[in-house]
Design a protein around this motif. Structure first.
Motif, PDB file in Angstrom:
ATOM      1  N   LYS A 141       3.109  -0.489   9.334  1.00 62.66           N
ATOM      2  CA  LYS A 141       2.984   0.922   8.966  1.00 62.66           C
ATOM      3  C   LYS A 141       3.993   1.750   9.749  1.00 62.66           C
ATOM      4  O   LYS A 141       4.392   1.389  10.859  1.00 62.66           O
ATOM      5  CB  LYS A 141       1.574   1.437   9.262  1.00 62.66           C
ATOM      6  CG  LYS A 141       0.476   0.754   8.497  1.00 62.66           C
ATOM      7  CD  LYS A 141      -0.898   1.267   8.890  1.00 62.66           C
ATOM      8  CE  LYS A 141      -1.125   2.679   8.440  1.00 62.66           C
ATOM      9  NZ  LYS A 141      -2.521   3.127   8.712  1.00 62.66           N
ATOM     10  N   SER A 200      -0.642  -5.907   9.423  1.00 65.66           N
ATOM     11  CA  SER A 200      -0.212  -4.729   8.670  1.00 65.66           C
ATOM     12  C   SER A 200       1.038  -4.143   9.305  1.00 65.66           C
ATOM     13  O   SER A 200       1.250  -4.250  10.521  1.00 65.66           O
ATOM     14  CB  SER A 200      -1.323  -3.672   8.615  1.00 65.66           C
ATOM     15  OG  SER A 200      -1.542  -3.106   9.893  1.00 65.66           O
ATOM     16  N   TYR A 251       8.579   1.166   1.642  1.00 69.51           N
ATOM     17  CA  TYR A 251       7.881  -0.098   1.868  1.00 69.51           C
ATOM     18  C   TYR A 251       8.230  -1.090   0.763  1.00 69.51           C
ATOM     19  O   TYR A 251       8.261  -0.733  -0.416  1.00 69.51           O
ATOM     20  CB  TYR A 251       6.364   0.120   1.902  1.00 69.51           C
ATOM     21  CG  TYR A 251       5.909   0.945   3.072  1.00 69.51           C
ATOM     22  CD1 TYR A 251       5.928   0.430   4.363  1.00 69.51           C
ATOM     23  CD2 TYR A 251       5.469   2.250   2.897  1.00 69.51           C
ATOM     24  CE1 TYR A 251       5.516   1.182   5.448  1.00 69.51           C
ATOM     25  CE2 TYR A 251       5.040   3.018   3.971  1.00 69.51           C
ATOM     26  CZ  TYR A 251       5.072   2.477   5.243  1.00 69.51           C
ATOM     27  OH  TYR A 251       4.666   3.227   6.313  1.00 69.51           O
ATOM     28  N   ALA A 261       0.839  -1.193   0.000  1.00 68.98           N
ATOM     29  CA  ALA A 261       0.000   0.000   0.000  1.00 68.98           C
ATOM     30  C   ALA A 261       0.875   1.245   0.000  1.00 68.98           C
ATOM     31  O   ALA A 261       2.090   1.168   0.200  1.00 68.98           O
ATOM     32  CB  ALA A 261      -0.929   0.000   1.216  1.00 68.98           C
ATOM     33  N   VAL A 262       0.264   2.397  -0.215  1.00 67.82           N
ATOM     34  CA  VAL A 262       1.035   3.641  -0.221  1.00 67.82           C
ATOM     35  C   VAL A 262       1.498   4.012   1.185  1.00 67.82           C
ATOM     36  O   VAL A 262       2.499   4.723   1.355  1.00 67.82           O
ATOM     37  CB  VAL A 262       0.203   4.794  -0.816  1.00 67.82           C
ATOM     38  CG1 VAL A 262      -0.054   4.564  -2.288  1.00 67.82           C
ATOM     39  CG2 VAL A 262      -1.113   4.982  -0.064  1.00 67.82           C
ATOM     40  N   ASP A 263       0.793   3.520   2.205  1.00 66.62           N
ATOM     41  CA  ASP A 263       1.132   3.875   3.582  1.00 66.62           C
ATOM     42  C   ASP A 263       1.483   2.667   4.437  1.00 66.62           C
ATOM     43  O   ASP A 263       1.466   2.738   5.663  1.00 66.62           O
ATOM     44  CB  ASP A 263      -0.026   4.631   4.226  1.00 66.62           C
ATOM     45  CG  ASP A 263      -1.325   3.826   4.214  1.00 66.62           C
ATOM     46  OD1 ASP A 263      -1.418   2.851   3.433  1.00 66.62           O
ATOM     47  OD2 ASP A 263      -2.244   4.164   4.983  1.00 66.62           O
ATOM     48  N   THR A 279      -2.266   3.061  -5.882  1.00 65.40           N
ATOM     49  CA  THR A 279      -2.661   4.158  -4.995  1.00 65.40           C
ATOM     50  C   THR A 279      -3.496   3.686  -3.809  1.00 65.40           C
ATOM     51  O   THR A 279      -4.014   4.514  -3.049  1.00 65.40           O
ATOM     52  CB  THR A 279      -3.455   5.208  -5.784  1.00 65.40           C
ATOM     53  OG1 THR A 279      -4.601   4.584  -6.398  1.00 65.40           O
ATOM     54  CG2 THR A 279      -2.589   5.836  -6.874  1.00 65.40           C
ATOM     55  N   MET A 280      -3.642   2.384  -3.624  1.00 65.26           N
ATOM     56  CA  MET A 280      -4.481   1.855  -2.557  1.00 65.26           C
ATOM     57  C   MET A 280      -3.864   2.118  -1.193  1.00 65.26           C
ATOM     58  O   MET A 280      -2.649   2.024  -1.010  1.00 65.26           O
ATOM     59  CB  MET A 280      -4.714   0.356  -2.750  1.00 65.26           C
ATOM     60  CG  MET A 280      -5.488   0.002  -3.998  1.00 65.26           C
ATOM     61  SD  MET A 280      -5.695  -1.781  -4.234  1.00 65.26           S
ATOM     62  CE  MET A 280      -6.945  -2.125  -2.994  1.00 65.26           C
ATOM     63  N   THR A 281      -4.722   2.430  -0.211  1.00 62.72           N
ATOM     64  CA  THR A 281      -4.281   2.610   1.167  1.00 62.72           C
ATOM     65  C   THR A 281      -4.296   1.264   1.894  1.00 62.72           C
ATOM     66  O   THR A 281      -4.762   0.255   1.357  1.00 62.72           O
ATOM     67  CB  THR A 281      -5.187   3.598   1.903  1.00 62.72           C
ATOM     68  OG1 THR A 281      -6.524   3.050   1.950  1.00 62.72           O
ATOM     69  CG2 THR A 281      -5.210   4.942   1.196  1.00 62.72           C
ATOM     70  N   THR A 282      -3.815   1.282   3.127  1.00 63.17           N
ATOM     71  CA  THR A 282      -3.775   0.042   3.910  1.00 63.17           C
ATOM     72  C   THR A 282      -5.172  -0.528   4.117  1.00 63.17           C
ATOM     73  O   THR A 282      -5.373  -1.744   4.022  1.00 63.17           O
ATOM     74  CB  THR A 282      -3.114   0.302   5.272  1.00 63.17           C
ATOM     75  OG1 THR A 282      -1.804   0.832   5.073  1.00 63.17           O
ATOM     76  CG2 THR A 282      -3.003  -0.980   6.075  1.00 63.17           C
ATOM     77  N   ASP A 283      -6.144   0.333   4.413  1.00 61.05           N
ATOM     78  CA  ASP A 283      -7.511  -0.144   4.641  1.00 61.05           C
ATOM     79  C   ASP A 283      -8.070  -0.825   3.391  1.00 61.05           C
ATOM     80  O   ASP A 283      -8.727  -1.873   3.484  1.00 61.05           O
ATOM     81  CB  ASP A 283      -8.411   1.025   5.047  1.00 61.05           C
ATOM     82  CG  ASP A 283      -8.042   1.591   6.409  1.00 61.05           C
ATOM     83  OD1 ASP A 283      -7.413   0.855   7.194  1.00 61.05           O
ATOM     84  OD2 ASP A 283      -8.364   2.767   6.678  1.00 61.05           O
ATOM     85  N   CYS A 297      -6.283  -2.229   1.025  1.00 60.92           N
ATOM     86  CA  CYS A 297      -5.513  -3.460   0.811  1.00 60.92           C
ATOM     87  C   CYS A 297      -5.970  -4.573   1.742  1.00 60.92           C
ATOM     88  O   CYS A 297      -5.932  -5.750   1.377  1.00 60.92           O
ATOM     89  CB  CYS A 297      -4.026  -3.188   1.000  1.00 60.92           C
ATOM     90  SG  CYS A 297      -3.277  -2.209  -0.324  1.00 60.92           S
TER      91      CYS A 297
END
Length: 264
Positions: free
Chosen positions: A214, A212, A145, A39-41, A182-186, A188
């Motif tokens: 982060k 996860s 990451y 993910a991006v984050d 561009t997907m966030t952790t949520d 993903c």
């Protein structure tokens, strides 16, 4: 013909194959499904916990996800006993690097050390390859990451999203269609659960590990999702999947009706 070349891990067949390594890969293909998504984050990983018997107590049975260092974790598919040896090697290498250089080991360098150890067991007689695959997730100042997949031959590769274990081809197909950089952790997390929902026969919060990694306020945070949280997320994912299936069936029926209808 193959039986003449599969008794020794150092003997190549006429086709240039090492059958012992391929047998190890087959053992992994029968293991529980595991998925990793960048993910991006952060990085999201999930894995199926296969219970041989219902008498096993879940908290005391084998883990699926392991912490290697403050900035690296891994998910395992294959023989847990083999994985334990390599996990100890990885943890030792990470702490030696930290002691020697005063900073965390780069993620790819740690992966490379583990894979070099795995590859040694394909070179000498009287040994067999490790019957385990790893998904390594981590973060460092060099490449941010990262997600790596390694196999029993000692080969490794970087991925944005990948799946291993049973029905991994179906999981890979879903990831190809739905993964976005561009997907966030949520997002993903939901995608990882959708992959497991497609590849596992029975998906519940009891037979699933969700994790996860982060970076929060300059510190790496390893999060293993609680049972209740996983159950709530699964309910949402299953509801969305059922709605999508109904929409697809309705569209297919409408298309069929329009093709069979003839003008008067």
């Amino acid at each position: 013909m193959a039986r003449r070349y599969d008794r020794n891990v150092t003997t190549f067949s006429p086709e240039g194959r090492l059958h012992q390594v391929e047998y190890a890969v087959e053992a992994i293909n029968n293991a529980g499904t595991a998925v990793g998504i960048l993910a991006v984050d952060g990085v999201v990983m999930a894995g199926e916990k296969q219970k041989v018997t219902k008498l096993l107590e879940a908290p005391k049975s084998s883990e699926k996800i392991y912490k290697l260092d403050s900035h690296v974790a891994t998910v395992v598919a294959g023989l847990t006993s083999d994985a334990n040896i390599l996990i100890n090697e990885a943890r030792l290498a990470a702490q030696r690097y930290l002691y020697q250089y005063g900073e965390p080991i780069p993620v790819e360098q740690l992966v490379e050390r583990v894979c070099n150890h795995k590859q040694l067991y394909t070179q000498y007689g009287g040994q067999r390859p490790f019957g385990v695959k790893f998904l390594f997730a981590g973060h460092d100042k060099h490449f941010g990451y990262q997600l790596y997949l390694s196999d029993p031959s000692g080969n490794y590769s970087g991925w944005k999203a990948t799946c291993m274990g049973q029905n991994s081809n179906a999981g890979q197909s879903l990831l190809k269609n739905e993964y976005e950089e561009t997907m966030t952790t949520d997002a993903c997390v939901k995608l990882a659960l959708k992959v497991l929902h497609k590849t596992m026969e029975s998906l519940t919060a009891d037979n699933l590990d969700l994790f996860s990694l982060k970076l929060v306020d300059g510190k790496m945070v390893h999060t293993v999702y609680a049972h209740d949280t996983v159950a709530d997320l699964l309910a949402v994912v299953k509801e969305e999947q059922e709605a999508a299936d109904r929409a697809a069936e309705a569209k297919a029926a409408q298309t069929l009706q329009s093709t069979t209808t003839t003008p008067a």
